[in-house]
Design a protein around this motif. Structure first.
Motif, short mmCIF file in Angstrom:
data_model
loop_
_atom_site.label_atom_id
_atom_site.label_comp_id
_atom_site.label_asym_id
_atom_site.label_seq_id
_atom_site.Cartn_x
_atom_site.Cartn_y
_atom_site.Cartn_z
N GLY A 146 0.80 -1.22 0.00
CA GLY A 146 0.00 0.00 0.00
C GLY A 146 0.83 1.27 0.00
O GLY A 146 0.28 2.35 -0.13
N HIS A 147 2.14 1.15 0.14
CA HIS A 147 3.03 2.33 0.11
C HIS A 147 2.86 3.02 -1.24
O HIS A 147 2.93 2.39 -2.28
N CYS A 148 2.62 4.34 -1.23
CA CYS A 148 2.44 5.06 -2.48
C CYS A 148 3.02 6.47 -2.36
O CYS A 148 3.38 6.91 -1.27
N LEU A 149 3.11 7.16 -3.50
CA LEU A 149 3.75 8.47 -3.57
C LEU A 149 2.82 9.47 -4.24
O LEU A 149 2.15 9.14 -5.22
N ILE A 150 2.81 10.69 -3.75
CA ILE A 150 2.08 11.79 -4.38
C ILE A 150 3.13 12.80 -4.84
O ILE A 150 3.95 13.24 -4.03
N SER A 151 3.11 13.13 -6.13
CA SER A 151 4.10 14.06 -6.69
C SER A 151 3.44 15.03 -7.64
O SER A 151 2.48 14.68 -8.32
N PRO A 152 3.97 16.25 -7.75
CA PRO A 152 3.47 17.19 -8.76
C PRO A 152 3.90 16.74 -10.17
O PRO A 152 4.94 16.10 -10.33
N LEU A 153 3.10 17.07 -11.17
CA LEU A 153 3.46 16.75 -12.55
C LEU A 153 4.68 17.55 -13.01
O LEU A 153 5.54 17.03 -13.71
N SER A 154 4.75 18.81 -12.61
CA SER A 154 5.90 19.65 -12.99
C SER A 154 6.93 19.61 -11.87
O SER A 154 6.66 19.12 -10.77
N HIS A 155 8.09 20.16 -12.14
CA HIS A 155 9.17 20.09 -11.16
C HIS A 155 8.97 21.12 -10.05
O HIS A 155 9.04 22.32 -10.27
N VAL A 156 8.71 20.62 -8.86
CA VAL A 156 8.56 21.44 -7.67
C VAL A 156 9.53 20.86 -6.64
O VAL A 156 9.45 19.68 -6.32
N PRO A 157 10.47 21.65 -6.14
CA PRO A 157 11.51 21.11 -5.26
C PRO A 157 11.03 20.67 -3.88
O PRO A 157 11.55 19.71 -3.32
#
Length: 142
Positions: free
Chosen positions: A59-70
């Motif tokens: 169930g480990h998952c990741l949330i990331s922006p589509l564009s590059h956000v540091p």
């Protein structure tokens, strides 16, 4: 005059290095190195994916922006709102399964040592008993 020219060349070199690193970022949606088959869901500004490495738990998952956000501090309002919406949905899903979850942002250091990091919020499900103790170890910021 010589120092101005040297500084300009140095800044151009830094820009070239930064651009190359951003083009090959493993988390940017438009990067040639992003592994798109890891994606679970995509919003307008962010996406949910499974890790490209061994998961900490099922169930480990990741949330990331589509564009590059540091980092989360530099995310814009739309990106941050969508991150929170993904997080709320994950909390509900894990509650339905009788579990709890923690979210954390891992930052690998400054850009001189770790390239140009891409914001990733990790979601790790926990048994309910451990989740009740999580506030002792994690700062709640949202």
């Amino acid at each position: 005059m010589r120092s101005e020219l040297a500084e300009k060349k140095r800044m151009e070199a830094i820009d070239r290095i930064q651009q190359k690193q951003l083009e090959t970022c493993r988390r940017c949606f438009h990067s040639s190195r992003m592994i798109k088959h890891l994606m679970i869901a995509m919003g307008s500004f962010t996406y949910l994916s499974v890790p490209g490495f061994q998961s900490l738990v099922d169930g480990h998952c990741l949330i990331s922006p589509l564009s590059h956000v540091p980092s989360s501090l530099t995310a814009d309002e739309n990106e941050w709102e969508e991150i929170k919406n993904f997080a709320k949905s994950l909390v509900r899903m894990f509650q339905d399964r009788g579990e709890d979850c923690v979210f954390f942002e891992y930052f690998a250091g400054d850009k001189s040592k770790a390239g140009f990091p891409h914001l990733t919020i990790e979601c790790v499900p926990l048994p309910r008993e451990l989740g009740d103790q999580a506030p002792i170890y994690f700062k709640v910021s949202w």
